[in-house]
Design a protein around this motif. Sequence first.
Motif, short mmCIF file in Angstrom:
data_model
loop_
_atom_site.label_atom_id
_atom_site.label_comp_id
_atom_site.label_asym_id
_atom_site.label_seq_id
_atom_site.Cartn_x
_atom_site.Cartn_y
_atom_site.Cartn_z
N THR A 202 -18.23 24.96 -81.61
CA THR A 202 -18.93 23.70 -81.85
C THR A 202 -18.10 22.74 -82.69
O THR A 202 -18.16 21.52 -82.49
CB THR A 202 -20.28 23.98 -82.54
N SER A 203 -17.30 23.27 -83.60
CA SER A 203 -16.54 22.40 -84.50
C SER A 203 -15.26 21.87 -83.89
O SER A 203 -14.68 20.91 -84.42
CB SER A 203 -16.22 23.16 -85.79
N ARG B 181 -17.81 28.60 -83.98
CA ARG B 181 -16.44 28.06 -84.11
C ARG B 181 -16.18 27.01 -83.04
O ARG B 181 -15.54 25.98 -83.31
CB ARG B 181 -15.43 29.20 -83.99
#
Length: 447
Positions: free
Chosen positions: A31-32, A29
Amino acid sequence: MSEIRYRLPQKREIVTEFPGPRSQELSQRRTSVIAAGVASSVPVYAADVDGGVVVDVDGNSLIDFGSGIAVTTVGGSAPKVVEKVKDSVEHFTHTCFMVTPYEGYVEVAERLAEITPGDHAKKVALFNSGAEAVENAVKIARVATGRDAIVVFDHAYHGRTNVTMAMTAKNMPYKNGFGPFAPEIYRVPMSYPFRDPEGMSGPEAAKRALEMVDKQIGAANVAAVVIEPIQGEGGFIVPADGFLPALAEWCTDNGALFIADEVQSGVARTGEWFAVEHEGVIPDLITVAKGVAGGMPLSAVVGRAELLDAVHGGGLGGTYGGNPVACAAAIGALDTIEEWDLKSRAKHIEAVTHASLDSLVDGTEVVGEIRGRGAMIALEFVQPGTREPNPELAKAVAAECLARGVIILTCGTHGNIVRLLPPLTITDELLREGLEILSDAIVKHGK
């Protein structure tokens, strides 16, 4: 001294794969949505912290040798800090001291004026972060002296704002690509006993630095000499005895200010309230942050009253500086240090650490030096039989420790140093267990 109280079991326990599934999910999560420039050294996500342990979202309990980079000195959820914060938020979370002031700010200032070195009249300004404190200390020094030049040292770390990046020595990751930087910042050699010419004394190292100041800057142009009494990110470098007093004396003789950046080394971390006390140095200004508020964002500049009063009204401050909840936390943290006698605890941690690790200097070819004060200890790794930095080993040791449930941080200009910053509330059992794991990792990877 009252007994240290714990809310969580003080034990190391790995109960899942590492990192566990919940931490892996959060990592995906992250990373986005989280900027790539915001990095983390540990791949697990915290759910609970108390005393000397960090419990992650998967239920793994890790020994904490990092304290959030010297912030949770009293532990991550010290009872008095929690109590003070709860009481504060039930009344108000913010008014801005520059609009509607409140007692907590005044009380924190009184407490800091009391515990910082020197019996002269002092005044205080509160901010949010260590970098803000250092930058405002520079502002005060320039106004008070009418001069511009700021002297800093090799291996220094002072923050991530534009001025403090200029003051920081290490390019990557702190400065690379972020220039141009603020002018009138000048760097001179630090006293670094492990790497200085053999036998160089503190006064001799000071003379080396100050001759550069005199020749390349001019004493009459120097507003302040800014130094970490024990360098933090630069490698926990403890200058040779006599170095700090010689700098302070030069400042007095030449009308410059001696500013001690105690953001990492202050607030009982080294066994005294502030690291300069080990050599009896009294700074003109001192910057405080990290451990002062039990994990809440708060920092301060404390110094001679006439210096802080030299700044015009409205010249210091900020919307969130001295936030009431952070002030409440600071009062709780300072009370905790006194009630649990954590200065003595820091000295005890130092003794236990040296008893556990000192043999590695002679027993291996890769530990060049163990140094520091109190619960601020570092090991410098070198290539076998030399003094060449060995950053690969520092990285491998930290990774091995983490895999076995011990959080350890690296640092140093060359990345070859492991630093130990346990909470002062860590139990002897956890401390010794963590040190044994560290020692095993060094022997394993240092072959």
